[in-house]
Design an enzyme around this catalytic site. Structure first.
Site, PDB file in Angstrom:
ATOM      1  N   ASP A 117       1.495 -59.405 -50.006  1.00 39.05           N
ATOM      2  CA  ASP A 117       1.524 -59.057 -48.516  1.00 39.05           C
ATOM      3  C   ASP A 117       0.909 -57.646 -48.256  1.00 39.05           C
ATOM      4  OD1 ASP A 117       3.445 -61.171 -48.576  1.00 39.05           O
ATOM      5  OD2 ASP A 117       5.032 -59.870 -49.528  1.00 39.05           O
ATOM      6  N   GLY A 121       1.268 -66.290 -47.802  1.00 35.38           N
ATOM      7  CA  GLY A 121       1.277 -66.338 -46.486  1.00 35.38           C
ATOM      8  C   GLY A 121       0.245 -65.327 -45.861  1.00 35.38           C
ATOM      9  N   GLN A 131      -0.653 -63.507 -53.432  1.00 35.82           N
ATOM     10  CA  GLN A 131       0.245 -62.628 -54.117  1.00 35.82           C
ATOM     11  C   GLN A 131      -0.287 -61.273 -54.394  1.00 35.82           C
ATOM     12  OE1 GLN A 131       0.473 -66.228 -55.307  1.00 35.82           O
ATOM     13  NE2 GLN A 131       1.519 -66.449 -53.733  1.00 35.82           N
TER      14      GLN A 131
HETATM   15  P1  IMP Z   1       7.113 -67.974 -56.601  1.00 38.23           P
HETATM   16  O1  IMP Z   1       5.841 -67.736 -56.356  1.00 38.23           O
HETATM   17  O2  IMP Z   1       7.745 -68.785 -55.092  1.00 38.23           O
HETATM   18  O3  IMP Z   1       7.735 -68.732 -57.749  1.00 38.23           O
HETATM   19  O4  IMP Z   1       8.116 -66.618 -56.498  1.00 38.23           O
HETATM   20  C1  IMP Z   1       7.933 -65.915 -57.685  1.00 38.23           C
HETATM   21  C2  IMP Z   1       7.982 -64.444 -56.841  1.00 38.23           C
HETATM   22  O5  IMP Z   1       6.830 -64.139 -56.405  1.00 38.23           O
HETATM   23  C3  IMP Z   1       9.100 -64.124 -56.069  1.00 38.23           C
HETATM   24  O6  IMP Z   1       9.437 -62.763 -56.471  1.00 38.23           O
HETATM   25  C4  IMP Z   1       8.402 -64.192 -54.669  1.00 38.23           C
HETATM   26  O7  IMP Z   1       9.109 -63.389 -53.768  1.00 38.23           O
HETATM   27  C5  IMP Z   1       6.898 -63.968 -55.161  1.00 38.23           C
HETATM   28  N1  IMP Z   1       6.041 -64.295 -54.139  1.00 38.23           N
HETATM   29  C6  IMP Z   1       5.533 -65.449 -54.144  1.00 38.23           C
HETATM   30  N2  IMP Z   1       4.567 -65.574 -53.290  1.00 38.23           N
HETATM   31  C7  IMP Z   1       4.566 -64.302 -52.440  1.00 38.23           C
HETATM   32  C8  IMP Z   1       3.722 -63.738 -51.447  1.00 38.23           C
HETATM   33  O8  IMP Z   1       2.824 -64.410 -51.002  1.00 38.23           O
HETATM   34  N3  IMP Z   1       3.947 -62.502 -51.215  1.00 38.23           N
HETATM   35  C9  IMP Z   1       4.726 -61.649 -52.140  1.00 38.23           C
HETATM   36  N4  IMP Z   1       5.613 -62.163 -52.857  1.00 38.23           N
HETATM   37  C10 IMP Z   1       5.394 -63.323 -53.264  1.00 38.23           C
END
Ligand code: IMP
Length: 429
Positions: free
Chosen positions: A13, A40, A223
């Site tokens: 983010d 996102g 990410q």
């Molecule tokens: P997952 O990627 O849905 O498996 O989530 C694993 C971790 O990565 C969690 O702490 C999410 O909040 C974080 N995460 C996944 N995608 C994003 C992103 O686009 N921005 C920030 N955190 C993310």
């Protein structure tokens, strides 16, 4: 060769979408190389705001070929919804290319993501519950379905059948959830397949050919570094490699294809989901950053945790991704503060750590050692040159640059494209 990698230097983010947008004019390809619709990107361009989760932001530009690389996991339903939304917005999606080797997020992946989080209770990772982790799990255990499997009904059905033997057992016996039949999944997914087939390509070959022809390719990370499966704050990480090395495996190019690596960092820091966060603020300053910075997730709407800029983390990103440039975003969000803190090291049990501690226990209990700098208390959203910034803001940027030991090449002072200071950026040096 002209490959540029853009990665998040913190916990995601960081405002990567805006920076992609800024340099997109010079690019021929924009390639996503990892993750799925857990990401996102909010892109503001030509007066319109587009929220993208899966499709690379290059879709906004008619001269760019947007690519979803082999390192990504794709929820076909979400992909097509996003395609429809973009088309409804008057933009064309016909240039979109999807790697035949990208993996498919299946309905049971989403069920299992949620169920596993519920079972972890207080120990949950805080995933986006989009099925990302279970899809990568199946990729590693060689039980996954790939995008190319959508092209052959026979193979698709056989692979689903094989997967369901195990998945149905887990869903029913461990989590007490409904099971699936092959027909149920095939009926839904083969319908998506009809629309997806024309987008499927050997994207590795395509990108290598483009690089060989001196075209410009931007590898767009999702990410952030601290969420990397290998280099992040494990287990509170995502399941892919958002570091620069991930661009090579996730797009199918060699390391020599990479000329520059831009690390995007906020002028403070945020995190969504669980996990350690040494500079997290639980006070009114944290609340202020949330409100002024609009720190709510693009994908899940969750409120992001906010804290002071952590130079130890960014130095670590410089190391593991080999950053050549740092890009500082949201500097304007700090404009109301009297003083601003920067974490320069950690303290744990009387020891000072100038680098990210290797052991998780140290990091979990690390106390930040701060340097405090004066704030500028002036609106900087109209500044377009480094010299336009008040002295205190220039000093803050300089301080961060000195700690990171790479140049801060761009500085964002507001959400729109124009609100950027191009400090040391020549797109085609
Ligand atoms: P997952 O990627 O849905 O498996 O989530 C694993 C971790 O990565 C969690 O702490 C999410 O909040 C974080 N995460 C996944 N995608 C994003 C992103 O686009 N921005 C920030 N955190 C993310």
């Amino acid at each position: 060769m002209a490959g540029i990698v853009l990665v998040g230097a913190q916990w995601g983010d960081e405002g990567k979408g805006k920076i992609t947008d800024l340099i997109a004019d010079d690019m021929d390809y924009v390639v996503r190389f990892q993750g799925g619709n857990n990401a996102g990107h909010t892109v503001i361009h030509g007066g319109r705001t587009l929220k993208l989760h899966l499709i690379p932001s290059g879709i906004m530009y008619p001269h760019i070929t947007p690519v979803i690389g082999n390192g990504c996991v794709i929820d076909p339903k979400v992909l097509l919804e996003e395609v429809d939304r973009i088309e409804a917005d008057g933009l064309s999606t016909h240039r979109l290319q999807i790697s035949c080797n990208a993996h498919v997020i299946m309905p049971y992946h989403k069920d299992l993501d949620g169920a596993s989080e519920r079972r972890l209770g207080k120990l949950e990772i805080g995933t986006t519950r989009r099925g990302i982790g279970p899809a990568y799990q199946d990729k590693s255990s060689r039980m996954g379905l790939r995008i190319q499997d959508l092209q052959d009904e026979h193979i698709f059905r056989k692979k689903v059948e094989a997967a369901l033997v195990e998945k149905n057992d887990i869903l029913e016996k461990i989590y007490g959830l409904p099971t699936y039949t092959v027909d149920q999944i095939a009926d839904e997914y083969l319908e998506y397949a009809e629309r997806i087939k024309p987008m499927i390509a050997d994207t590795s070959q395509m990108i290598n050919k483009a690089l060989g022809a001196d075209q410009w390719v931007l590898f767009e990370g999702a990410q952030g570094t601290l969420l990397d499966i290998d280099h992040g704050t494990y287990p509170f990480v995502t399941s892919s490699s958002p570091t620069a090395g991930g661009a090579c495996t996730g797009a199918g190019v060699g390391p020599k294809a990479i000329d520059r690596v831009l690390g995007i960092a906020k002028a403070y820091i945020t995190r969504v989901g669980s996990g350690p966060f040494p500079t997290e603020l639980h006070d009114e300053t944290g609340e202020m950053l949330t409100q002024i910075g609009g720190e709510f997730g693009t994908t899940t709407g969750r409120q992001r945790r906010c804290g002071w800029y952590d130079a130890v983390i960014v130095k670590y990103t410089v190391q593991v991704s080999g950053l050549t440039d740092l890009v500082l975003t949201k500097l304007d969000v700090l404009s109301e503060l009297d003083t601003i803190k920067v974490c320069v090291a950690y303290e744990y049990e009387g020891h000072r750590y100038n680098n990210l501690p290797c052991h998780q226990t140290v990091f979990h209990h690390a106390k930040p050692i701060y340097e405090e700098l004066p704030g500028w208390k002036t609106d900087i959203t109209g500044c377009r040159h480094f010299e336009d910034l008040p002295k205190e803001a220039r000093d803050y940027v300089q301080f961060i640059e000195d700690l990171a030991e790479v140049p801060v090449s761009m500085i964002a002072v507001g959400p729109s494209r124009e609100q950027t200071i191009m400090r040391r950026w020549d797109p085609r040096p």
